[in-house]
Design a protein around this motif. Structure first.
Motif, PDB file in Angstrom:
ATOM      1  N   SER A   4      19.083   9.365  17.823  1.00 22.42           N
ATOM      2  CA  SER A   4      18.913   8.548  19.283  1.00 22.42           C
ATOM      3  C   SER A   4      20.134   8.689  20.504  1.00 22.42           C
ATOM      4  CB  SER A   4      19.208   6.318  19.011  1.00 22.42           C
ATOM      5  OG  SER A   4      20.800   6.514  19.190  1.00 22.42           O
ATOM      6  N   ALA A  32       7.851   0.243  18.980  1.00 23.20           N
ATOM      7  CA  ALA A  32       6.681   1.380  19.204  1.00 23.20           C
ATOM      8  C   ALA A  32       5.758   0.289  18.470  1.00 23.20           C
ATOM      9  CB  ALA A  32       7.311   2.317  17.075  1.00 23.20           C
ATOM     10  N   MET A  77      10.442   5.794  22.967  1.00 17.66           N
ATOM     11  CA  MET A  77       9.728   5.519  21.435  1.00 17.66           C
ATOM     12  C   MET A  77      10.155   5.715  20.486  1.00 17.66           C
ATOM     13  SD  MET A  77       5.401   4.812  21.050  1.00 17.66           S
ATOM     14  CE  MET A  77       5.513   6.587  19.992  1.00 17.66           C
ATOM     15  N   ALA A  78      10.389   7.696  20.152  1.00 17.61           N
ATOM     16  CA  ALA A  78      10.307   8.044  19.214  1.00 17.61           C
ATOM     17  C   ALA A  78      11.271   8.051  18.420  1.00 17.61           C
ATOM     18  CB  ALA A  78       9.511   9.307  19.622  1.00 17.61           C
ATOM     19  N   THR A  79      12.711   7.641  19.433  1.00 19.29           N
ATOM     20  CA  THR A  79      14.416   7.204  18.894  1.00 19.29           C
ATOM     21  C   THR A  79      14.467   6.269  18.494  1.00 19.29           C
ATOM     22  OG1 THR A  79      14.481   7.924  21.465  1.00 19.29           O
ATOM     23  CG2 THR A  79      14.600   9.385  19.966  1.00 19.29           C
ATOM     24  N   GLY A  80      13.167   5.587  18.266  1.00 18.63           N
ATOM     25  CA  GLY A  80      13.674   3.718  18.195  1.00 18.63           C
ATOM     26  C   GLY A  80      14.281   3.553  19.890  1.00 18.63           C
ATOM     27  N   PRO A 112       2.433   5.213  19.323  1.00 21.12           N
ATOM     28  CA  PRO A 112       2.070   6.307  17.343  1.00 21.12           C
ATOM     29  C   PRO A 112       0.646   6.568  17.170  1.00 21.12           C
ATOM     30  CG  PRO A 112       3.094   3.654  17.227  1.00 21.12           C
ATOM     31  CD  PRO A 112       2.490   3.902  18.141  1.00 21.12           C
ATOM     32  N   THR A 155       9.446   6.770  13.345  1.00 22.33           N
ATOM     33  CA  THR A 155      10.836   6.861  14.271  1.00 22.33           C
ATOM     34  C   THR A 155      11.716   7.333  13.687  1.00 22.33           C
ATOM     35  OG1 THR A 155       9.211   4.413  15.157  1.00 22.33           O
ATOM     36  CG2 THR A 155      12.201   5.134  15.877  1.00 22.33           C
TER      37      THR A 155
END
Ligand code: SF4
Lengths: 541, 226
Positions: free
Chosen positions: B85, B215, B208-211, B70, B79
């Motif tokens: 997702s 993160a 990572m951005a979509t969890g 991040p 996120t």
């Protein structure tokens, strides 16, 4: 192959002496021959600026030279302009024009040598020198809707540090239209398009309805002023820039840069380093050609071969990563050779990957040659050939698909290419299909060269000291995957870069692109683009 | 093998001199010598390999690819909500890229990576895009187009800076022509360091951005001297 009306060998029969006799016979009073320097085979200093266009016309048309480019340099109290031409199989010819610094206009050579068009536009935009009678100056590198006129970033007194120079985005700004027929309109494309998977550039498609009459590219969205910020840097720091302004041909550009520096220092790299450089140059060409073939398949929505070639591309990237520690071959070239040595077994593993790639390409090429629906979309598409290709000085695979049989690896060899055996394929149709065939044929030649390079390796050093204070300037060149690249490096007595100019194949060929994009159906546009395979970032620098 | 070029990581040397040597050879000041340790800032590293081949005792090399993180400013809590997702639409903007990062992003569509299977899609329109993926240091001539692309996106938008140039300006730095990174133009939520980051590192960033990957600022695992 061999279909070219005049091959490199034929055109190369003109010798330097022939050229010298012709030029000195005609312009004896306006020019004087000076000792050949900077890596050129013949150097002239022009004493009468007004005869510049005639001298250039004579070199380009009468002597059959190609245009290398124009290099402008601001030196204390004077301008120095180098008009560099290539005499096939003999070397570079440099016509030097020295002018007092107060000079604001120089005669344009565009009417004689069309290929000089963008070189002059670039110099006008970045140095503020005007070219008398040039048909179109202005909006080029510095986009008019952002930049004020009168900013000359390449002048010595211009600071590269961040400053608020730009104006507020001018929303009223309109590009110049060429087609003025009633009912015609312009369709803007870019700079962000195709989901951004293409590079940033802009096209103005001028159309009267179905068919597009002209597509005018507008470049330099990726202009990072590489040449400006290189000034004042040490050679190793500037090398980082040479390597990173166009990553898909990073090795070729860093090689041209290093060769210029080596020439300044009068250093010749070891035989081992030269061969390893050939190995990496050809690996880069192979990978880039496969990627270009992939893009062509993709542009015709031929999904399976597009996927197959993208897998080969990735495998070659991985092979590069395993051998060199970098998928795009960064960090290998250094002035004096290579940053590290490689074991022969490691190189053999790379050859195995290259062989596999070649096998797959051969199968694929055969299949594509029998896909009539695919060929229909490439044949007679984006055509430039014959006199036009010569006029526009097209280089690289595009030139060679249009009858311009020139390849620096033979036309002006470097890094020991003269000792290796390979062919330079040539076609004359100048259409999308000819360009595809050239890519396939050259990829096979690259694999052949990679083998020869590894077979010839002998123990020895890979790096020879190339440091210390040697002020001077020189040219370095290489045949990059997209064509000839010519780098001018000048270093001051502190060892810092004074001027760096990279003339790239994309810069050269984008000039001619408009000719391939005339009177075509809209859906053919991606195909024309893909078969040209030009890079915006390599042009923009 | 070869999927990742690896990268230098924090290294404990046997003497402060060795750490100094490593810091001195780095052309972009990405290495900080602290006593016997040399600390790397991955967002600055331009992968020149000089701290690997150019000094007697090389830096430790991490052969992995889970490099995304991040961003320091706007990364916290960025996120995407769970509804994204399985389907995330990505718009890519080339803001002065050298072609390497863009090429690696393109490889994600390659069957070997096949990002579709993970629910990631490229889109050509900002209106339909959830994530703005930016490569390049942001050239002045592209600043306006980048800003406009961002403004046209729905408010759930996030920004990911891919590559050292997009994070810190890389070798181009800050100049009259370069913004020195996306962060000085737009709020950046995620970063993927590398010059260029390999496709798997970019994929790590998307996960990572979509969890789907933690993160956290994970310290890369050193693989010992190579
Ligand atoms: S690889 Fe180069 S840029 Fe990166 S930390 Fe090492 S020396 Fe610095």
């Amino acid at each position: 192959m061999g279909a070219c009306s005049s091959s490199m060998e034929e055109r190369g029969r003109t010798t330097l002496n022939d050229v010298a006799a012709a030029i000195e016979g005609r312009f004896g009073n306006d020019i004087s021959r000076t000792p050949a320097s900077h890596g050129c085979a013949l150097t002239y200093s022009l004493t009468k600026p007004s005869s510049l266009p005639a001298v250039c016309r004579s070199l380009f048309w009468d002597c059959g030279c190609l245009l290398g480019g124009i290099i402008a340099e601001e030196q204390p109290g004077r301008w120095q302009m180098h008009y560099v031409f290539l005499l096939l199989l003999s070397g570079w010819i440099d016509v030097v024009l020295t002018l007092p610094i107060e000079t604001t206009t120089v005669p344009s050579i565009v009417a004689e040598v069309h290929a000089a068009d963008w070189h002059e536009r670039e110099i006008e935009d970045l140095f503020g020198i005007r070219f008398e009678n040039h048909p179109r100056l202005g909006d080029f590198v510095l986009h008019d809707q952002i930049w004020h006129e009168g900013i000359d970033p390449m002048r010595r007194n211009f600071s590269a540090s961040p400053a608020q120079l730009g104006k507020q985005l001018d929303l009223e700004w309109q590009p110049l239209l060429v087609v003025g027929d009633p009912g015609s309109f312009a369709m803007p494309v870019g700079p962000v398009y195709t989901g951004g998977l293409g590079e940033s550039l802009h096209f103005l498609l001028e159309t009267v309805g179905e068919d597009v009459i002209r597509a005018i590219p507008r470049l330099f969205y990726n202009y990072r002023a590489v040449e400006k910020i290189a000034e004042g840097r040490t050679v190793p720091d500037a090398l980082l820039l040479a390597e990173r302004f166009a990553a898909t041909s990073a090795f070729a550009h860093s090689l041209a840069f290093c060769q210029a520096v080596e020439r300044i220092h009068s250093v010749e790299v070891s035989a081992r380093a030269a061969l390893l450089r050939v190995l990496f140059c050809e690996l880069e060409r192979l990978r880039q050609h496969v990627a270009a073939i992939s893009a062509i398949c993709d542009s015709t929505a031929l999904a399976v071969p597009a996927a197959q070639t993208s897998i080969i591309t990735e495998q070659l990237l991985r092979a590069s990563g395993i051998l060199a520690g970098h998928r795009y071959l960064f960090g290998l070239n250094v002035p004096g050779g290579l940053s590290r040595d490689f074991k022969t077994e490691e190189c053999r593993k790379l050859l195995a990957s290259a062989d596999e790639a070649e096998r797959e390409l051969r199968v694929l090429e055969k299949r594509l040659r029998y896909s009539s629906s695919f060929l229909d979309r490439l044949e007679d598409v984006g055509v430039v050939k014959g006199a036009n290709a010569r006029d526009l000085n097209l280089v690289g695979p595009i030139g060679r698909a249009s009858g311009q049989h020139c390849d620096l690896r033979k036309a002006c060899p470097y890094s020991g290419y003269e000792r290796l055996t390979f062919e330079v394929p040539c076609e004359t149709e100048g259409d999308g299909y000819a360009r595809l065939r050239i890519l396939f044929a050259e990829a096979a030649q690259s694999v052949r060269l990679m083998h020869q390079a590894v077979d010839a390796l002998e123990p020895g050093p890979v790096r020879i000291p190339c440091e210390g204070n040697h002020p001077g300037a020189a040219l370095g060149w290489a045949e990059a995957p997209r064509g000839a690249t010519l780098h001018w490096v000048s270093i001051d007595e502190k060892g810092l870069v004074e001027r760096y100019h990279a003339i790239t194949p994309s810069f050269n060929n984008w000039l001619g692109f408009f000719m391939a994009a005339e009177n075509f159906a809209f859906q053919d546009f991606p195909i024309i683009l893909a078969t040209w395979g030009l890079s915006a970032t390599e042009c923009d620098r | 093998m070869g999927v990742s070029p690896g990268r230098p990581v924090n290294t404990d040397f046997s003497s402060p001199d060795e750490a100094q040597l490593a810091a001195a050879i780095c052309p972009v000041n990405a290495i900080l010598a602290q006593g016997k340790s040399a600390l790397v800032d991955p967002g600055k590293c331009v992968h020149c390999l000089r701290c690997r081949w150019g000094i007697p005792t090389p830096m430790n090399w991490d052969a992995g690819y889970e490099w995304a993180r991040p961003s320091a400013g706007n990364g916290e809590g960025a996120t995407f909500p769970a509804s994204f997702s399985k389907s995330l639409h990505i718009m890519v903007v080339d803001a002065g890229d050298c072609g390497a990062c863009l090429h690696e992003v393109k490889q994600l569509n390659n069957p070997l990576y096949n990002m579709h299977r993970l629910g990631f899609f490229f889109t050509a329109t900002p209106r339909a895009a959830d994530l703005l993926l930016v490569v390049g240091p942001v050239s002045e001539n592209m600043r306006g187009a980048l800003q406009k692309s961002w403004e046209a996106m729905p408010s759930t938008r996030r920004v990911m800076a891919v590559g050292s140039c997009a994070i810190s300006g890389g070798v181009f730095g800050r100049s009259f022509m370069c913004a020195g990174g996306v962060g000085s133009v737009l709020p950046v939520n995620f970063e993927v360091p590398g010059n260029p980051p390999p496709p798997l590192a970019i994929l790590h960033g998307l996960l990572m951005a979509t969890g789907r990957k933690p993160a956290t600022k994970s310290e890369p695992v050193a693989e010992g001297r190579s």
